[in-house]
Design a protein around this motif. Structure first.
Motif, short mmCIF file in Angstrom:
data_model
loop_
_atom_site.label_atom_id
_atom_site.label_comp_id
_atom_site.label_asym_id
_atom_site.label_seq_id
_atom_site.Cartn_x
_atom_site.Cartn_y
_atom_site.Cartn_z
N ILE A 181 -21.97 15.63 11.15
CA ILE A 181 -23.26 16.18 11.58
C ILE A 181 -23.16 17.70 11.47
N ASP A 182 -24.06 18.26 10.67
CA ASP A 182 -24.07 19.71 10.41
C ASP A 182 -22.70 20.20 9.93
N GLY A 183 -22.11 19.41 9.05
CA GLY A 183 -20.86 19.83 8.41
C GLY A 183 -19.61 19.61 9.24
N ARG A 184 -19.76 19.07 10.44
CA ARG A 184 -18.61 18.84 11.30
C ARG A 184 -18.33 17.34 11.37
N ALA A 185 -17.07 16.94 11.20
CA ALA A 185 -16.73 15.51 11.30
C ALA A 185 -16.82 15.10 12.77
N VAL A 186 -17.77 14.23 13.08
CA VAL A 186 -17.96 13.82 14.47
C VAL A 186 -17.32 12.46 14.75
N GLN A 187 -17.09 11.69 13.70
CA GLN A 187 -16.38 10.41 13.84
C GLN A 187 -15.52 10.21 12.61
N VAL A 188 -14.32 9.69 12.83
CA VAL A 188 -13.41 9.39 11.74
C VAL A 188 -12.97 7.95 11.92
N GLY A 189 -12.95 7.17 10.87
CA GLY A 189 -12.57 5.76 11.03
C GLY A 189 -12.26 5.11 9.71
N SER A 190 -12.39 3.79 9.71
CA SER A 190 -12.06 3.00 8.52
C SER A 190 -12.89 1.73 8.53
N THR A 191 -13.13 1.19 7.34
CA THR A 191 -13.85 -0.09 7.26
C THR A 191 -13.05 -1.22 7.91
N ALA A 192 -11.74 -0.99 8.11
CA ALA A 192 -10.92 -2.02 8.77
C ALA A 192 -11.40 -2.28 10.20
N ALA A 193 -12.10 -1.30 10.78
CA ALA A 193 -12.59 -1.47 12.16
C ALA A 193 -13.65 -2.56 12.24
N ILE A 194 -14.26 -2.91 11.10
CA ILE A 194 -15.34 -3.90 11.08
C ILE A 194 -14.71 -5.29 10.92
N LEU A 195 -14.47 -5.93 12.03
CA LEU A 195 -13.88 -7.28 12.07
C LEU A 195 -12.58 -7.40 11.28
N GLY A 196 -11.86 -6.31 11.13
CA GLY A 196 -10.61 -6.33 10.37
C GLY A 196 -10.85 -6.17 8.87
N HIS A 197 -12.04 -6.54 8.41
CA HIS A 197 -12.43 -6.42 7.00
C HIS A 197 -13.93 -6.64 6.93
N PRO A 198 -14.68 -5.73 6.31
CA PRO A 198 -16.15 -5.87 6.36
C PRO A 198 -16.69 -7.15 5.71
N LEU A 199 -15.90 -7.77 4.82
CA LEU A 199 -16.39 -9.03 4.25
C LEU A 199 -16.56 -10.10 5.33
N ARG A 200 -15.78 -9.98 6.41
CA ARG A 200 -15.93 -10.95 7.52
C ARG A 200 -17.30 -10.84 8.15
#
Ligand code: OOG
Ligand code: MG
Length: 274
Positions: A181-200
């Motif tokens: 937001i406005d050039g500042r990283a406000v959240q850092v994460g990974s697609t692994a956070a989505i049920l271990g794998h987003p295909l799930r």
């Protein structure tokens, strides 16, 4: 008018007028079936106004989101054409009650997908994947709700912006991402956070949509759910997601004009086809 329709109209009007309402079921007297029936009836109102159904959103597919909102059941909602925010475009803040944004990954289907499927079967029906942002805007005062409240309110769905459509035949299980937001990283994460794998999440969407009698259609978008907690947005913000290998998506928040008589939405923006 029966109770389901009454509550559906109440929530539809709250969304249209961008005015918060009291929780409809703080003590959870409604069943989940009741809540999904209210959601369905409120979306019918949008379709009657000429919006098109364009997909499904999944909710509470990450621990981060469950913890932030205090709900640990997977939920889903219906996406319609007016919710689509053109990538990079300005959005009108006055359209929303108290919007938040969260980083997601989106699938677009090339083939119908329904019922109990494996991750490989689900992937075979995906035409493309993209980094995405979801704007959630609970219609309930103070953004506070029970499980049945949020289901009835279409899982807080309000907008979605989608980045470049990419080849889905790559490892999607652990793509790093930042939300800025406005050039500042406000959240850092990974697609692994989505049920271990987003295909799930897509597998769950296929099952839940089929159970509701609305199997996932070619051309539909499935939003897999927030990978991190959501962040508040306000006028002036420039919001973006950067996802490893897939690229970025974003939008600008404009002050907009308050609408005394209710929301005046423009014509729906077209999603570019993959
Ligand atoms: C409910 C919607 C949850 C997600 O991605 O987990 C959701 C809310 O947090 O208001 O969209
Ligand atoms: Mg979401």
């Amino acid at each position: 008018m029966n109770r389901t329709n009454e509550l559906a109209m109440l929530l539809d009007a709250a969304a249209r007028d961008a005015r918060p309402v009291a929780q409809i079921d703080p003590d959870q007297r409604l069943t989940l079936n009741d809540a999904y029936a209210i959601q369905k009836a409120s979306i019918e109102q949008r379709l009657l106004r000429g919006e098109r159904r364009v997909g499904v959103k999944m909710g509470f597919t990450s621990r981060a989101k469950m913890t932030q909102m205090g709900i640990s059941d997977l939920i889903w909602g219906r996406l319609t054409s007016d919710m689509h925010v053109e990538e990079g475009a300005p959005i009108d803040f006055s359209r929303f009650v108290h919007p938040r944004v969260e980083p997601e990954i989106a699938f677009v289907l090339g083939k119908p997908l329904a019922g109990k499927v494996s991750a490989a079967e689900a992937l075979a029906c995906v035409e493309a994947v993209a980094p995405a942002l979801e704007i959630i805007d609970s219609r309930y005062r103070d953004f506070k709700f029970s499980l049945t409240d949020v289901v009835a309110d279409n899982a807080s769905s309000s907008g979605f912006a989608i980045g470049p459509w990419c080849d889905p035949r790559q490892d999607l299980g652990n793509l790093g991402l930042t939300m800025n937001i406005d050039g500042r990283a406000v959240q850092v994460g990974s697609t692994a956070a989505i049920l271990g794998h987003p295909l799930r999440s897509l597998v769950a969407a296929a099952r839940l949509a089929a159970e509701a009698g609305e199997p996932l259609q070619p051309g539909w978008v499935v939003m897999a759910g927030g990978a991190t907690p959501a962040e508040w947005i306000k006028p002036g913000n420039a919001v973006s997601i950067e996802m490893e290998r897939l690229g970025s998506a974003g939008f600008q928040v404009q002050p907009g004009q308050p609408r005394p008589g209710g929301a005046q939405r423009g014509p729906c923006s077209q999603r570019s086809t993959p």
